[in-house]
Design an enzyme around this catalytic site. Structure first.
Site, PDB file in Angstrom:
ATOM      1  N   ASP A 213      34.808  37.403   7.784  1.00 50.26           N
ATOM      2  CA  ASP A 213      33.449  37.194   8.280  1.00 50.26           C
ATOM      3  C   ASP A 213      32.558  38.293   7.716  1.00 50.26           C
ATOM      4  O   ASP A 213      32.485  39.399   8.265  1.00 50.26           O
ATOM      5  CB  ASP A 213      33.420  37.199   9.812  1.00 50.26           C
ATOM      6  CG  ASP A 213      32.020  36.865  10.340  1.00 50.26           C
ATOM      7  OD1 ASP A 213      31.043  36.958   9.559  1.00 50.26           O
ATOM      8  OD2 ASP A 213      31.894  36.512  11.523  1.00 50.26           O
ATOM      9  N   HIS A 218      26.945  42.871  10.622  1.00 55.11           N
ATOM     10  CA  HIS A 218      28.016  43.763  11.080  1.00 55.11           C
ATOM     11  C   HIS A 218      28.276  44.934  10.129  1.00 55.11           C
ATOM     12  O   HIS A 218      29.176  45.728  10.358  1.00 55.11           O
ATOM     13  CB  HIS A 218      29.304  42.948  11.263  1.00 55.11           C
ATOM     14  CG  HIS A 218      29.093  41.701  12.062  1.00 55.11           C
ATOM     15  ND1 HIS A 218      28.770  41.733  13.407  1.00 55.11           N
ATOM     16  CD2 HIS A 218      29.095  40.390  11.716  1.00 55.11           C
ATOM     17  CE1 HIS A 218      28.603  40.496  13.841  1.00 55.11           C
ATOM     18  NE2 HIS A 218      28.797  39.655  12.833  1.00 55.11           N
ATOM     19  N   ILE A 233      26.334  45.708  14.516  1.00 59.23           N
ATOM     20  CA  ILE A 233      27.093  45.456  15.753  1.00 59.23           C
ATOM     21  C   ILE A 233      28.456  44.865  15.411  1.00 59.23           C
ATOM     22  O   ILE A 233      28.684  44.387  14.292  1.00 59.23           O
ATOM     23  CB  ILE A 233      26.326  44.522  16.712  1.00 59.23           C
ATOM     24  CG1 ILE A 233      26.084  43.142  16.076  1.00 59.23           C
ATOM     25  CG2 ILE A 233      25.010  45.151  17.130  1.00 59.23           C
ATOM     26  CD1 ILE A 233      25.508  42.113  17.055  1.00 59.23           C
ATOM     27  N   GLY A 236      31.479  39.330  17.503  1.00 58.13           N
ATOM     28  CA  GLY A 236      31.908  38.892  18.832  1.00 58.13           C
ATOM     29  C   GLY A 236      33.399  38.567  18.855  1.00 58.13           C
ATOM     30  O   GLY A 236      34.115  38.892  19.804  1.00 58.13           O
TER      31      GLY A 236
HETATM   32  C1  LIG Z   1      32.965  30.817  13.082  1.00 63.15           C
HETATM   33  C2  LIG Z   1      31.810  30.372  13.818  1.00 63.15           C
HETATM   34  C3  LIG Z   1      31.100  31.506  14.420  1.00 63.15           C
HETATM   35  C4  LIG Z   1      29.799  31.749  13.796  1.00 63.15           C
HETATM   36  C5  LIG Z   1      29.182  32.983  14.335  1.00 63.15           C
HETATM   37  C6  LIG Z   1      28.669  33.721  13.224  1.00 63.15           C
HETATM   38  C7  LIG Z   1      27.884  34.918  13.507  1.00 63.15           C
HETATM   39  C8  LIG Z   1      28.492  35.894  14.396  1.00 63.15           C
HETATM   40  C9  LIG Z   1      27.694  36.742  15.010  1.00 63.15           C
HETATM   41  C10 LIG Z   1      28.202  37.657  15.995  1.00 63.15           C
HETATM   42  O1  LIG Z   1      29.355  37.934  16.139  1.00 63.15           O
HETATM   43  S1  LIG Z   1      26.962  38.333  16.980  1.00 63.15           S
HETATM   44  C11 LIG Z   1      27.859  39.414  18.054  1.00 63.15           C
HETATM   45  C12 LIG Z   1      28.427  38.740  19.243  1.00 63.15           C
HETATM   46  N1  LIG Z   1      27.427  38.161  20.127  1.00 63.15           N
HETATM   47  C13 LIG Z   1      26.593  38.910  20.834  1.00 63.15           C
HETATM   48  O2  LIG Z   1      26.566  40.121  20.757  1.00 63.15           O
HETATM   49  C14 LIG Z   1      25.680  38.196  21.782  1.00 63.15           C
HETATM   50  C15 LIG Z   1      25.654  38.887  23.112  1.00 63.15           C
HETATM   51  N2  LIG Z   1      24.828  38.136  24.087  1.00 63.15           N
HETATM   52  C16 LIG Z   1      23.511  38.298  24.186  1.00 63.15           C
HETATM   53  O3  LIG Z   1      22.914  39.109  23.511  1.00 63.15           O
HETATM   54  C17 LIG Z   1      22.803  37.431  25.191  1.00 63.15           C
HETATM   55  O4  LIG Z   1      23.729  36.933  26.105  1.00 63.15           O
HETATM   56  C18 LIG Z   1      22.071  36.234  24.516  1.00 63.15           C
HETATM   57  C19 LIG Z   1      23.038  35.349  23.727  1.00 63.15           C
HETATM   58  C20 LIG Z   1      20.949  36.753  23.602  1.00 63.15           C
HETATM   59  C21 LIG Z   1      21.448  35.373  25.639  1.00 63.15           C
HETATM   60  O5  LIG Z   1      20.753  36.203  26.487  1.00 63.15           O
HETATM   61  P1  LIG Z   1      19.359  35.725  27.095  1.00 63.15           P
HETATM   62  O6  LIG Z   1      18.921  36.757  28.073  1.00 63.15           O
HETATM   63  O7  LIG Z   1      18.392  35.368  26.014  1.00 63.15           O
HETATM   64  O8  LIG Z   1      19.778  34.367  27.797  1.00 63.15           O
HETATM   65  P2  LIG Z   1      19.516  33.883  29.264  1.00 63.15           P
HETATM   66  O9  LIG Z   1      18.045  33.909  29.535  1.00 63.15           O
HETATM   67  O10 LIG Z   1      20.380  34.620  30.206  1.00 63.15           O
HETATM   68  O11 LIG Z   1      20.039  32.367  29.222  1.00 63.15           O
HETATM   69  C22 LIG Z   1      19.297  31.353  28.543  1.00 63.15           C
HETATM   70  C23 LIG Z   1      20.187  30.122  28.502  1.00 63.15           C
HETATM   71  O12 LIG Z   1      21.230  30.335  27.559  1.00 63.15           O
HETATM   72  C24 LIG Z   1      22.509  30.309  28.199  1.00 63.15           C
HETATM   73  N3  LIG Z   1      23.263  31.438  27.658  1.00 63.15           N
HETATM   74  C25 LIG Z   1      23.022  32.731  27.887  1.00 63.15           C
HETATM   75  N4  LIG Z   1      23.895  33.486  27.219  1.00 63.15           N
HETATM   76  C26 LIG Z   1      24.713  32.636  26.572  1.00 63.15           C
HETATM   77  C27 LIG Z   1      25.837  32.832  25.736  1.00 63.15           C
HETATM   78  N5  LIG Z   1      26.297  34.041  25.419  1.00 63.15           N
HETATM   79  N6  LIG Z   1      26.468  31.749  25.248  1.00 63.15           N
HETATM   80  C28 LIG Z   1      26.044  30.511  25.568  1.00 63.15           C
HETATM   81  N7  LIG Z   1      24.962  30.265  26.370  1.00 63.15           N
HETATM   82  C29 LIG Z   1      24.323  31.323  26.856  1.00 63.15           C
HETATM   83  C30 LIG Z   1      22.239  30.501  29.672  1.00 63.15           C
HETATM   84  O13 LIG Z   1      23.229  29.890  30.450  1.00 63.15           O
HETATM   85  C31 LIG Z   1      20.888  29.860  29.847  1.00 63.15           C
HETATM   86  O14 LIG Z   1      21.022  28.473  29.952  1.00 63.15           O
HETATM   87  P3  LIG Z   1      20.774  27.762  31.367  1.00 63.15           P
HETATM   88  O15 LIG Z   1      21.805  28.339  32.280  1.00 63.15           O
HETATM   89  O16 LIG Z   1      19.372  28.138  31.726  1.00 63.15           O
HETATM   90  O17 LIG Z   1      20.960  26.313  31.116  1.00 63.15           O
END
Ligand SMILES: CCCCCCC/C=C/C(=O)SCCNC(=O)CCNC(=O)[C@H](O)C(C)(C)COP(=O)(O)OP(=O)(O)OC[C@H]1O[C@@H](n2cnc3c(N)ncnc32)[C@H](O)[C@@H]1OP(=O)(O)O
Length: 328
Positions: A213, A218, A233, A236
């Site tokens: 990845d 990252h 960062i 994930g």
């Molecule tokens: C091989 C395939 C993979 C491809 C990926 C490739 C790229 C990889 C990148 C990474 O690794 S990034 C590093 C790992 N991830 C993170 O660090 C993310 C950490 N999380 C956050 O920063 C936050 O949780 C967020 C995702 C920004 C969301 O926070 P926010 O405050 O904006 O959301 P809310 O207002 O609380 O919720 C809105 C809505 O979205 C739903 N939700 C919230 N968080 C998540 C989540 N992590 N996953 C899925 N859904 C999420 C939440 O339930 C709300 O929906 P409703 O409940 O209102 O319907």
């Protein structure tokens, strides 16, 4: 058209859901399995760790290095070098704002330490959250020769700034799987059955990315800043690997084959170098967990690991003391 210097986002659900992903074939070997294990911290605190040496070395003449179950989370990335599964026609977004939201993994067969496999990919979910679009991609991986299905990954991608494509009074939401399949994680108030602490290295993401990845979020400070972070960062899926190791060490005597399903929601980013503290609660065959970044005292990941069975002797108590790696 771009807004504020960022590419404009747009989502056409009909186009996205009609898309047929090409199959992707690839092979991996023991070197990949061991490199992944090192990338998620195996033997990071103790190079002769009794519960982990078999994940990186042919210990005591064992024939094969054993794969940590979250090794299979690398498989979706094999479609067109990772960009493949998130390059869905009809979904245009600013790639610098993409975050990994959740990962759900089902393991159907023991994961071989080397194999030729095939990925079948589909869109499993699409949701308009107003400020974001959530895209769920399901990747089912089979052995190339026998066709036996090995595992399934459902990757949830959080596309910040790409929501609002549907009527806000009835926001668009589509899934191909039953709503109860991924239950919400509610962290118990009780004392955890086990707590496991692990130090990530400053170089953790630089090591983990060698497993395939190469997203510059990252590794590249400028890219990380554009995405809203002070520095690169951790992936994930790397944090998820640390949490899976915590469960396997604490409840499975280090046996990675004991795991059936894994779920994790990424709650907050992790900076390489931070200490990950994973608290775990046993509930039948399910271990609920929450991982915190110790230095900030913030939860960064929560989820569960479903085990094939839990030795009754371990119910409700920690085996960390035996493992010598964690603390209660
Ligand atoms: C091989 C395939 C993979 C491809 C990926 C490739 C790229 C990889 C990148 C990474 O690794 S990034 C590093 C790992 N991830 C993170 O660090 C993310 C950490 N999380 C956050 O920063 C936050 O949780 C967020 C995702 C920004 C969301 O926070 P926010 O405050 O904006 O959301 P809310 O207002 O609380 O919720 C809105 C809505 O979205 C739903 N939700 C919230 N968080 C998540 C989540 N992590 N996953 C899925 N859904 C999420 C939440 O339930 C709300 O929906 P409703 O409940 O209102 O319907």
């Amino acid at each position: 058209m771009a807004t504020n210097g960022r590419p404009a986002a747009s989502v056409d659900p009909d186009v996205a859901l009609a898309y047929k992903f090409p199959e992707a074939s690839f092979a991996y070997d023991e070197r990949d399995v061991a490199l992944y294990a090192l990338g998620v911290g195996a033997c990071g605190a103790d190079a002769v760790d009794d519960k982990e040496l078999h994940l990186v070395h042919h210990r005591d003449g064992q024939r094969h290095i054993k794969a940590i179950p979250t090794f299979v989370s690398l498989f979706p990335n094999k479609n067109s070098n990772g960009r493949g599964i998130i390059n869905v026609p009809g979904i245009h977004f600013d790639a610098s704002l993409l975050l990994h939201g959740q990962q759900y993994i089902e393991i159907y067969k023991p994961i071989p330490s080397c194999a030729s496999v095939v990925n079948k990919v589909k869109v499993a979910g699409l949701h308009d959250k107003g400020k974001a679009t959530i895209l769920e991609i399901e990747t089912t991986t089979s052995l190339k020769d026998s066709g036996e299905v090995l595992c399934m990954n459902r990757s949830t991608i959080f596309l910040r700034g790409a929501g609002g494509f549907s009527d806000s009074s009835r926001p668009y939401s589509y899934t191909t799987y039953p709503a109860n399949q991924i239950s919400r994680i509610s962290i118990p108030n009780s004392t955890p059955s086990a707590v496991y602490e692990d130090q990530t290295q400053q170089s953790q993401a630089l090591l983990y990315r060698l497993s395939g990845d190469y997203n510059p979020l990252h590794s590249d400070p400028m890219v990380a800043q554009v995405a809203g972070f002070t520095r690169p960062i951790l992936h994930g899926l790397c944090t998820l690997g640390f949490a899976a190791r915590a469960v396997i060490k604490s409840f499975c005597h280090g046996d990675p084959a004991a795991v059936r399903n894994i779920f994790g929601r990424f709650l907050l980013h992790v900076y390489p170098g931070e200490t990950l503290v994973t608290e775990m609660w046993v509930d039948g065959q399910r271990v609920q967990y929450q991982t915190k970044a110790k230095e900030r005292d913030r939860a960064v990941l929560s989820g569960y690991v479903l085990l094939k069975h839990i030795p009754s002797s371990l119910h409700g108590r920690s085996s960390d003391a035996e493992n010598g790696g964690g603390r209660l």
